[in-house]
Design a protein around this motif. Structure first.
Motif, PDB file in Angstrom:
ATOM      1  N   SER A  65       0.842  -1.209   0.000  1.00 27.19           N
ATOM      2  CA  SER A  65       0.000   0.000   0.000  1.00 27.19           C
ATOM      3  C   SER A  65       0.867   1.245   0.000  1.00 27.19           C
ATOM      4  O   SER A  65       0.564   2.223  -0.669  1.00 27.19           O
ATOM      5  CB  SER A  65      -0.906   0.020   1.232  1.00 27.19           C
ATOM      6  N   ASP A 125      -6.103  -0.858  -4.600  1.00 27.07           N
ATOM      7  CA  ASP A 125      -5.525  -1.421  -3.373  1.00 27.07           C
ATOM      8  C   ASP A 125      -6.507  -2.417  -2.771  1.00 27.07           C
ATOM      9  O   ASP A 125      -7.462  -2.028  -2.111  1.00 27.07           O
ATOM     10  CB  ASP A 125      -5.199  -0.308  -2.371  1.00 27.07           C
ATOM     11  N   GLU A 126      -6.247  -3.680  -2.993  1.00 27.85           N
ATOM     12  CA  GLU A 126      -7.101  -4.762  -2.497  1.00 27.85           C
ATOM     13  C   GLU A 126      -8.581  -4.445  -2.657  1.00 27.85           C
ATOM     14  O   GLU A 126      -9.331  -4.455  -1.678  1.00 27.85           O
ATOM     15  CB  GLU A 126      -6.798  -5.033  -1.020  1.00 27.85           C
TER      16      GLU A 126
HETATM   17 MG   LIG Z   1      -2.219  -2.568   2.259  1.00 28.08          MG
END
Ligand SMILES: [Mg+2]
Ligand SMILES: Nc1ncnc2c1ncn2[C@@H]1O[C@H](COP(=O)(O)OP(=O)(O)OP(=O)(O)O)[C@@H](O)[C@H]1O
Lengths: 364, 312
Positions: A43, A158-159
């Motif tokens: 991240s 991000d995910e």
């Molecule tokens: Mg992360």
């Protein structure tokens, strides 16, 4: 559509160095997936490409231009966050049109662009709702819609699917795959999910503790992991890794006496690790070359497949074997398997991959 | 949220046997009511009785010349409406409440925004910010009295020092200066509490939402307008209502700083009531004024209570 080039990117928070020199190129139109254990800095790296955090040193270049000092909004980027980060007090339409409104685009144009994106993501009937009136999957689509409305050069995810249940995740994965095909934009995608990484990626970037361990296509990483970490991280279930010693003829010998049918050029007596995936072990007859045998500890039925955990003598952990679903195996049985020679991986003491040859060819 | 998760799960809720059978038994309910008695007694004695007394006194002539109160109907209220100074007190109160509330909200929010950034020494600054809150109000008034003091005050020293004014000003002796002083003192006194409200609100703001807005192109002003203020709306509402109520009631620092002067410039309703009651001993007028004053607080209190009860 742009390339992204990271050179010597480092990031520290206070005195703690989180990213320890990242060099990476993501080509124009490529779909790159970052994977790695929690806390390895995925991240953080994404936020630096986005411009939300500054790099401590190194450069980030997007489309050939170094953007270290360019604010996020001017990088031509859209980011989809794990929490979706929708604006709770704005309707779906306002959420999607927000960036255009800030950019001073006129109302009619905003409405038509929002409508176009909404149609693509099947959000047209939800445009007047507030985020709290949406299901998880719908929120996710709004977050993606908000990103595509801006027509960005680069997408960062991000995910994005980690808050969805398994079934919805499969649907959304397909949706992202079709988005990728239709837009052709460069995309960088962070995930924990093996299947997402393997199915979506043109290029997987495996990270660990602030470093890149290996970059390659999904199949490259699966077939030729550069080190023990990547071997253990890519593929499900995890690759079996057992400690062994190089025998007098160059073949790895397990503590229990089993011999693997490959040869390395390492000196006899060298300590090594041998890796073999569950799907590359097959049930064997007595006396076959390089058989591993052990008592069955656990049998996991997954419908199409059965995973058998074997307690092999000399191996610290149970060796997992995949067998066809029709086969009957019970805990306590003695079971023999033989590895597929071309799929045996050898790692040296430092964990790096060691080239192997098949013993037959070297004998000729 | 916890409720739905409990109901949704298969595990049975653990409740007392009585509750499960549909509430308490009759004798238990009687015992339960007994427990309310002390609070009820205190309420009657301390709040209800004095209030009813005041209500009654408001309709009487009751001053030093009338040993026994005489019922006069609405005469006191009529007198109030006919007294320009009292009408003036309502205006002064409105000005004071407006300025003090607006100032506290703006500065409290600004200060909370600053303390919500990450920088070195933030924790210390947050702690220091709470000091005005723990100081007794007389001390606060004393401190500010010295700051505004015409001969020895820090304010004059600073302003003369930088050349903003040619010679020291007697701040508390001018009508504008006195009002400014009591407003500033109250703002200073109230900022810690309001700042805490805002800070708590800011900390519940989703960081990714702000990040997303920045990626969407929001600058600081757009962030405040489109994200921070809408997020703080409920807090803002509570803070404004509490501020209005608090400032309407406020008495002590004004009394200590200016006593309502000069020439009634800071004579808000609380001061006016005090003066009628304890300087002039005109209890009838004071009570009537008090009732009107309470009536001005009522709407704000109503909104606040409704908000509280709805939230609970
Ligand atoms: Mg992360
Ligand atoms: N603002 C910050 N201040 C200090 N440390 C931070 C900050 N942000 C992240 N870190 C640290 O940096 C490391 C990497 O965090 P990051 O969020 O990039 O991990 P990640 O790979 O995305 O993990 P996950 O898969 O759990 O999301 C973590 O150890 C985290 O504690």
């Amino acid at each position: 559509m742009v390339s992204v080039v990271l050179s010597g990117v480092r990031k520290s928070f206070g005195t703690v160095e989180i990213l320890k020199g990242i060099d990476l190129t993501v080509e124009d139109g490529e779909f790159a997936v970052f994977v790695g254990p929690s806390g390895c800095g995925k991240s953080t790296l994404l936020r630096m490409i986005c411009g939300l955090d500054e790099v401590t040193s190194g450069t980030v270049a997007i489309g050939g231009e170094v953007v270290n000092d360019v604010p996020p909004a001017q990088r031509g980027i859209a980011m989809v966050f794990q929490s979706y980060a929708l604006y709770p007090h704005m309707t779906v339409a306002e959420n999607m049109g927000y960036s255009l409104r800030l950019a001073g685009v006129d109302k009619a144009e905003i409405r038509s662009r929002v409508a176009t994106s909404a149609a693509v993501l099947r959000l047209d009937k939800l445009l007047d709702r507030k985020p709290r009136e949406l299901s998880g999957g719908q929120r996710q689509r709004v977050a993606i819609g908000r990103a595509i409305v801006r027509d960005p050069r680069l997408f960062l995810f991000d995910e994005p699917l980690s808050n969805l249940d398994a079934a919805l995740r499969v649907d959304m994965r397909a949706e992202i795959a079709s988005l990728k095909a239709r837009l052709g934009s460069t995309m960088i995608y962070v995930t924990h999910d093996q299947i997402e990484a393997m199915t979506l990626a043109d290029k997987i970037v495996v990270m660990n503790a602030g470093r890149i361990e290996q970059v390659g296509s999904p199949l490259d990483l699966y077939r030729m992991p550069a080190n023990r970490f990547v071997a253990g991280f890519i593929g499900s279930p995890r690759m079996n890794v057992v400690a062994a010693v190089v025998g007098p003829d160059g073949r790895p010998v397990l503590a229990g006496g089993a011999v693997f049918p490959v040869r390395t050029d390492l000196a006899p007596g060298t300590r090594i690790d041998v890796g073999i995936r569950a799907e590359h072990l097959s049930p064997a007859e007595n006396g076959d070359e390089g058989t591993l045998s052990g008592a069955v500890r656990v049998v996991e039925h997954l419908g199409s497949d059965v995973f058998v955990h074997l307690a092999v003598e000399g191996a610290a952990y149970p060796v997992i074997v995949r067998i066809g679903g029709e086969r009957q195996v019970r805990a306590g049985d003695l079971f023999r398997v033989t590895p597929e020679p071309s799929s045996i991986h050898v790692f040296d003491a430092a964990g790096l991959r060691v080239p192997t040859r098949s013993p037959a060819r070297s004998a000729a | 949220m916890t409720m739905t998760s409990v109901e949704g799960s298969a595990a049975p809720m653990r409740v007392s046997a009585h509750a499960r059978k549909g509430g308490l038994k009759a004798h238990e309910r009687r015992v339960g009511r007994l427990f309310l008695l002390p609070a009820l007694a205190a309420f009657t004695l301390v709040i209800l009785f004095p209030f009813l007394r005041a209500l009654a006194v408001a309709f009487t002539r009751s001053d030093l010349q009338t040993p026994e109160p005489i019922f006069v109907g609405l005469a006191n209220f009529r007198a109030i409406l006919a007294t320009p100074e009292i009408i003036g007190a309502f205006v002064t109160t409105a000005v004071y409440v407006g300025l003090a509330t607006a100032g506290t909200v703006v500065l409290g929010l600004g200060w909370a925004l600053i303390l919500n950034q990450s920088f070195r020494g933030r924790a210390v600054l947050r702690a220091v910010t709470l000091i005005p809150w723990v100081l007794p109000s007389t001390v606060t008034a004393f401190v500010w009295g010295w700051i505004f003091n015409s001969r020895f005050g820090v304010l004059n020293a600073a302003l003369v020092g930088v050349g903003a004014i040619p010679y020291p000003t007697a701040w508390l002796s001018t009508t504008g200066g006195a009002m400014t002083a009591v407003v500033i003192t109250k703002i200073w006194f109230s900022i810690p509490l309001f700042m805490s409200f805002f800070l708590a609100g800011l900390q519940s703001l989703d960081r990714e939402q702000i990040d997303a807005a920045r990626v969407d192109g929001a600058g600081n002003f757009a962030l405040l307008r489109d994200h921070i203020l809408p997020h703080l709306r409920p807090v803002l509402l509570v803070v404004i209502v509490l501020g209005v109520i608090g400032n309407l009631q406020h008495f002590d620092t004004i009394f200590a700083l200016t006593g309502g002067g000069p020439v009634r410039a800071t004579s808000v309703l609380s001061i006016e009531v005090y003066r009628r009651a304890f300087d002039q001993w005109d209890l009838g007028m004071a009570s009537a004024l008090g009732l009107l004053w309470v009536a001005t607080i009522m709407p704000a209190a109503y909104f606040y209570l409704r908000h509280l009860l709805k939230g609970a």
